[in-house]
Write an enzyme that holds these catalytic residues in place. Structure first.
Site: not given
Length: 408
Positions: A203, A323
């Site tokens: 991320e 995710e």
């Protein structure tokens, strides 16, 4: 004492099994590759119905707890799961992989070796991430702190992307990872087909430059570097998928408002030839806490479909939902709500896969074994619980497996 003898015996048996494995073949499977918007394995489309298990290396550090890795991977295999995403980092702190720039704890590295070797034995591919955006397990902050301790004039975590010494620290870690020779299989990571792909970062964000240009430049530099060391494996970014200035309409219609200052740009960040597939994550419960359940599900579908269209038409690359999940601490949470999230995700992915589209799979956050209370969180799933969600996961595996066997 009896327990110690048992651990020693198991270690000998496991080592012997890997010796047999090496003697028979370097790998029973090939490398996952890319052809257009699809992943290919052994000449057929490959779909990544899988999971996150960031804790694998941590638990495999101690030979006495390595059975947890074996158990969770065996459970995953029995449910048809094909890909595990895990951390290839732990920078500083307890059971660190990298204790200081360029210095590694061999026992921790052997933990990662074991996780890869077990995945290989059980037929699961792995996506391994090089560093964390967040300070959990070290991350960008630890790299910048290391540079500061060596006299570098660093001011914030975002100097990670521009400071020459920090960038060299990162490159050195990448080289150490890809050159690592597994102590169980005796195969270098860069030559290991069990590893499906590397991710540059978990991320990545850069609030210091909301335009996205700083992060884009870093991705371009590091992607080229990784590929110069390892041309056999796929590579992605680890992005959440927030749009930037290159896609103003998508940015306005899909981004959570808070994401517009994170300095990411889904299209620009993935546009490099060295980036093989696109990455997105999805957490509408966290991004839109004030929306009702129906609105969050609508967003989830639009989020995946929007990125699917752009992966197909602009990037011309596969897309993985790296995710997703349903937090059990969401107000009013029910198991039926979690089932609805998984069904909506899987239905969207299956519709794409069935027609040869770019959405190549999803990895839920996150898989643990029963009794692993130290890793339980509102998103964790235990396959042996055999809940309705677990059954939905197994059904998706079977459906995607049928498409893969047909070869579209």
């Amino acid at each position: 004492m009896r327990c110690l003898y048992l651990v020693a015996f198991l270690a000998i048996v496991i080592t012997q099994s890997y010796n047999v494995l090496r003697a028979e073949s370097a790998s029973s499977d090939g490398f996952v590759s890319r052809k257009g918007v699809q992943f290919i394995l052994n000449g057929k489309p490959f779909y990544a119905n899988g999971f996150n298990a960031y804790w694998l290396t941590y638990e495999a550090y101690d030979p006495a707890t390595r059975f947890k890795i074996t158990y969770v991977l065996q459970n995953a295999t029995s449910h048809g799961l094909t890909v595990a995403r895990t951390w290839g980092f732990r920078d500083g702190g307890y059971r660190a992989l990298q204790t200081a720039p360029g210095s590694y704890d061999e026992l921790t590295f052997q933990g990662l070796d074991f996780a890869i070797a077990e995945a290989k034995r059980l037929g699961i591919k792995m996506i391994i991430t090089f560093v964390n955006n967040y300070s959990d397990f070290g991350g960008r902050k630890q790299y910048v702190d290391w540079a500061g301790s060596q006299g570098q004039a660093v001011q914030s975590e975002d100097d990670f992307y521009t400071n020459p010494l920090v960038k060299q620290f990162y490159k050195n870690h990448v080289k150490t990872m890809v050159d690592r020779v597994n102590t169980f299989t005796k195969i270098a990571y860069k030559d290991e087909p069990t590893i499906m792909a590397w991710e540059l970062m978990n991320e990545p964000q850069c609030k210091a430059d909301p335009s996205g240009k700083t992060l884009t430049a870093w991705i371009g530099e590091m992607a080229t570097y990784v590929k110069s060391l390892d041309s056999k494996h796929l590579l992605s970014t680890g992005l959440e998928g927030f749009y930037g200035d290159s896609s103003p309409q998508r940015k306005a219609s899909l981004n959570p408002v808070a994401a517009n200052v994170l300095g990411t740009d889904f299209i620009a960040n993935h546009f490099f030839d060295a980036i093989d597939f696109a990455s997105i994550h999805s957490y509408p419960d966290l991004w839109f806490p004030n929306l009702n359940e129906t609105s969050r599900l609508d967003f989830l579908r639009k989020w995946i479909e929007g990125h699917m269209e752009d992966a197909q038409n602009i990037l011309k690359k596969p897309l993985i939902l790296g995710e997703y999940g349903k937090p059990s601490n969401t107000p009013g949470y029910t198991l039926a709500q979690r089932d609805a999230v998984f069904n909506a995700t899987f239905d969207t992915i299956y519709a794409s896969a069935k027609k040869g589209g770019p959405v190549a799979g999803a990895l839920f956050w996150h898989l643990i074994s029963g009794g692993m209370t130290n890793f339980e969180d509102p998103l964790s799933i235990v396959l042996s619980d055999n809940t309705s969600t677990v059954k939905i996961i197994g059904q998706q595996s079977r459906k995607l497996g049928l498409i893969g066997r047909r070869g579209n």
